[in-house]
Scaffold this motif. Structure first.
Motif, PDB file in Angstrom:
ATOM      1  N   LYS A   1      16.568  12.170  83.877  1.00 23.29           N
ATOM      2  CA  LYS A   1      15.756  12.047  85.277  1.00 23.29           C
ATOM      3  C   LYS A   1      14.997  13.361  85.395  1.00 23.29           C
ATOM      4  O   LYS A   1      13.876  13.296  85.798  1.00 23.29           O
ATOM      5  CB  LYS A   1      16.841  12.037  86.529  1.00 23.29           C
ATOM      6  N   SER A   2      15.530  14.349  85.028  1.00 23.27           N
ATOM      7  CA  SER A   2      14.694  15.632  84.851  1.00 23.27           C
ATOM      8  C   SER A   2      13.629  15.787  84.114  1.00 23.27           C
ATOM      9  O   SER A   2      12.954  16.732  83.995  1.00 23.27           O
ATOM     10  CB  SER A   2      15.723  16.835  84.748  1.00 23.27           C
ATOM     11  N   GLY A   3      13.666  14.954  82.705  1.00 20.64           N
ATOM     12  CA  GLY A   3      12.435  15.143  81.774  1.00 20.64           C
ATOM     13  C   GLY A   3      12.033  14.145  81.323  1.00 20.64           C
ATOM     14  O   GLY A   3      11.073  14.013  80.392  1.00 20.64           O
ATOM     15  N   GLY A   4      12.469  12.961  81.695  1.00 29.32           N
ATOM     16  CA  GLY A   4      11.686  11.629  81.037  1.00 29.32           C
ATOM     17  C   GLY A   4      12.581  11.158  79.826  1.00 29.32           C
ATOM     18  O   GLY A   4      13.794  11.407  79.603  1.00 29.32           O
ATOM     19  N   TRP A   5      11.661  10.680  79.051  1.00 31.13           N
ATOM     20  CA  TRP A   5      12.117   9.923  77.765  1.00 31.13           C
ATOM     21  C   TRP A   5      12.223  10.869  76.749  1.00 31.13           C
ATOM     22  O   TRP A   5      11.217  11.890  76.480  1.00 31.13           O
ATOM     23  CB  TRP A   5      11.398   8.561  77.449  1.00 31.13           C
ATOM     24  N   ARG A   6      13.298  10.705  75.733  1.00 33.00           N
ATOM     25  CA  ARG A   6      13.625  11.696  74.675  1.00 33.00           C
ATOM     26  C   ARG A   6      13.774  10.493  73.428  1.00 33.00           C
ATOM     27  O   ARG A   6      14.683   9.901  73.604  1.00 33.00           O
ATOM     28  CB  ARG A   6      14.666  12.552  74.636  1.00 33.00           C
ATOM     29  N   TYR A   7      12.839  10.579  72.422  1.00 30.94           N
ATOM     30  CA  TYR A   7      12.942   9.953  71.334  1.00 30.94           C
ATOM     31  C   TYR A   7      13.384  10.390  70.120  1.00 30.94           C
ATOM     32  O   TYR A   7      13.133  11.825  69.822  1.00 30.94           O
ATOM     33  CB  TYR A   7      11.601   9.134  71.091  1.00 30.94           C
TER      34      TYR A   7
ATOM     35  N   ARG B   1      21.056  12.010  55.536  1.00 31.02           N
ATOM     36  CA  ARG B   1      20.910  11.468  56.746  1.00 31.02           C
ATOM     37  C   ARG B   1      20.504  12.297  57.682  1.00 31.02           C
ATOM     38  O   ARG B   1      21.235  13.655  58.092  1.00 31.02           O
ATOM     39  CB  ARG B   1      21.878  10.393  57.530  1.00 31.02           C
ATOM     40  N   GLU B   2      19.355  12.408  58.486  1.00 31.63           N
ATOM     41  CA  GLU B   2      18.917  13.529  59.302  1.00 31.63           C
ATOM     42  C   GLU B   2      18.414  12.812  60.676  1.00 31.63           C
ATOM     43  O   GLU B   2      17.762  11.820  60.411  1.00 31.63           O
ATOM     44  CB  GLU B   2      17.887  14.552  58.739  1.00 31.63           C
ATOM     45  N   THR B   3      18.821  13.349  61.813  1.00 28.66           N
ATOM     46  CA  THR B   3      18.430  12.737  63.027  1.00 28.66           C
ATOM     47  C   THR B   3      17.326  13.806  63.573  1.00 28.66           C
ATOM     48  O   THR B   3      17.888  15.153  63.682  1.00 28.66           O
ATOM     49  CB  THR B   3      19.586  12.353  64.033  1.00 28.66           C
ATOM     50  N   PHE B   4      16.313  13.441  64.226  1.00 26.93           N
ATOM     51  CA  PHE B   4      15.325  14.315  64.676  1.00 26.93           C
ATOM     52  C   PHE B   4      14.542  13.678  65.931  1.00 26.93           C
ATOM     53  O   PHE B   4      14.354  12.619  65.851  1.00 26.93           O
ATOM     54  CB  PHE B   4      14.445  15.071  63.620  1.00 26.93           C
ATOM     55  N   ARG B   5      13.951  14.791  66.723  1.00 20.01           N
ATOM     56  CA  ARG B   5      13.374  14.242  67.632  1.00 20.01           C
ATOM     57  C   ARG B   5      11.851  13.975  67.292  1.00 20.01           C
ATOM     58  O   ARG B   5      11.109  14.660  66.564  1.00 20.01           O
ATOM     59  CB  ARG B   5      12.958  15.371  68.941  1.00 20.01           C
ATOM     60  N   VAL B   6      11.364  12.986  67.976  1.00 21.40           N
ATOM     61  CA  VAL B   6       9.863  12.611  67.753  1.00 21.40           C
ATOM     62  C   VAL B   6       9.117  12.089  68.964  1.00 21.40           C
ATOM     63  O   VAL B   6       9.811  12.303  69.974  1.00 21.40           O
ATOM     64  CB  VAL B   6       9.715  11.189  66.844  1.00 21.40           C
ATOM     65  N   THR B   7       7.663  12.130  68.878  1.00 22.82           N
ATOM     66  CA  THR B   7       7.068  11.829  70.173  1.00 22.82           C
ATOM     67  C   THR B   7       7.040  10.362  70.398  1.00 22.82           C
ATOM     68  O   THR B   7       7.578   9.364  69.205  1.00 22.82           O
ATOM     69  CB  THR B   7       5.502  12.039  69.663  1.00 22.82           C
ATOM     70  N   GLY B   8       6.821   9.944  71.484  1.00 22.43           N
ATOM     71  CA  GLY B   8       6.881   8.179  71.956  1.00 22.43           C
ATOM     72  C   GLY B   8       6.075   7.581  71.105  1.00 22.43           C
ATOM     73  O   GLY B   8       6.254   6.467  70.523  1.00 22.43           O
ATOM     74  N   HIS B   9       4.878   8.278  70.511  1.00 19.65           N
ATOM     75  CA  HIS B   9       4.090   7.400  69.700  1.00 19.65           C
ATOM     76  C   HIS B   9       4.720   7.253  68.145  1.00 19.65           C
ATOM     77  O   HIS B   9       4.351   6.050  67.910  1.00 19.65           O
ATOM     78  CB  HIS B   9       2.654   8.639  69.470  1.00 19.65           C
ATOM     79  N   ASP B  10       5.440   8.330  67.865  1.00 16.58           N
ATOM     80  CA  ASP B  10       5.826   8.105  66.478  1.00 16.58           C
ATOM     81  C   ASP B  10       7.012   6.709  66.480  1.00 16.58           C
ATOM     82  O   ASP B  10       7.336   6.037  65.858  1.00 16.58           O
ATOM     83  CB  ASP B  10       6.526   9.381  66.047  1.00 16.58           C
ATOM     84  N   TYR B  11       7.727   7.030  67.750  1.00 20.56           N
ATOM     85  CA  TYR B  11       8.877   6.150  67.983  1.00 20.56           C
ATOM     86  C   TYR B  11       8.516   4.608  68.122  1.00 20.56           C
ATOM     87  O   TYR B  11       8.962   3.718  67.456  1.00 20.56           O
ATOM     88  CB  TYR B  11       9.518   6.490  69.318  1.00 20.56           C
ATOM     89  N   GLU B  12       7.082   4.449  68.793  1.00 25.03           N
ATOM     90  CA  GLU B  12       6.761   3.118  68.946  1.00 25.03           C
ATOM     91  C   GLU B  12       6.257   2.484  67.504  1.00 25.03           C
ATOM     92  O   GLU B  12       6.274   1.175  67.244  1.00 25.03           O
ATOM     93  CB  GLU B  12       5.452   2.933  69.643  1.00 25.03           C
TER      94      GLU B  12
END
Length: 84
Positions: free
Chosen positions: A42-48, A59-70
Motif C-alpha cells: 500500500k505504501s509503495g506500490g508494486w515490487r517485482y 540461484r539468485e533472487t533480485f529486484r527488477v523493474t515492471g518492464h523487465d518483469y513483464e
C-alpha cells in the motif's frame, strides 16, 4: 518568432524529469528465469522480483523493474529477455 511562457517550459521540464527518473536496479546474473514474483505494498506500490539460475546451478533472487518483469517469463534467458 514565438515565445514560450514560463508555465509551458516548467511543464515540459517536469515531464522530462518524471520520465527520466525511473527505478534503476543492479542487474542480476546471467542465467535462466526460474521464478517470478510480484508483491503489492500500500505504501509503495508494486515490487517485482526474478529468480535466476546460473549455468553453475547458483540461484539468485533480485529486484527488477515492471518492464523487465513483464518481458521475462519462466525458462527465458536473463538478461536477454529484458531487451524484447
Amino acid at each position: 518568432m514565438r515565445t514560450f511562457t514560463p508555465a509551458a517550459v516548467a511543464t515540459v521540464a517536469l515531464l522530462a524529469t518524471l520520465t527520466a527518473c525511473g527505478p534503476q536496479y543492479a542487474p542480476g546474473p546471467d542465467g535462466t528465469v526460474t521464478d517470478r514474483s510480484a508483491t503489492y505494498f500500500k505504501s509503495g506500490g508494486w515490487r517485482y522480483r526474478l529468480t535466476v539460475t546460473a549455468p553453475d546451478g547458483h540461484r539468485e533472487t533480485f529486484r527488477v523493474t515492471g518492464h523487465d518483469y513483464e518481458r521475462c517469463f519462466h525458462q527465458s534467458a536473463y538478461p536477454t529477455c529484458t531487451h524484447r
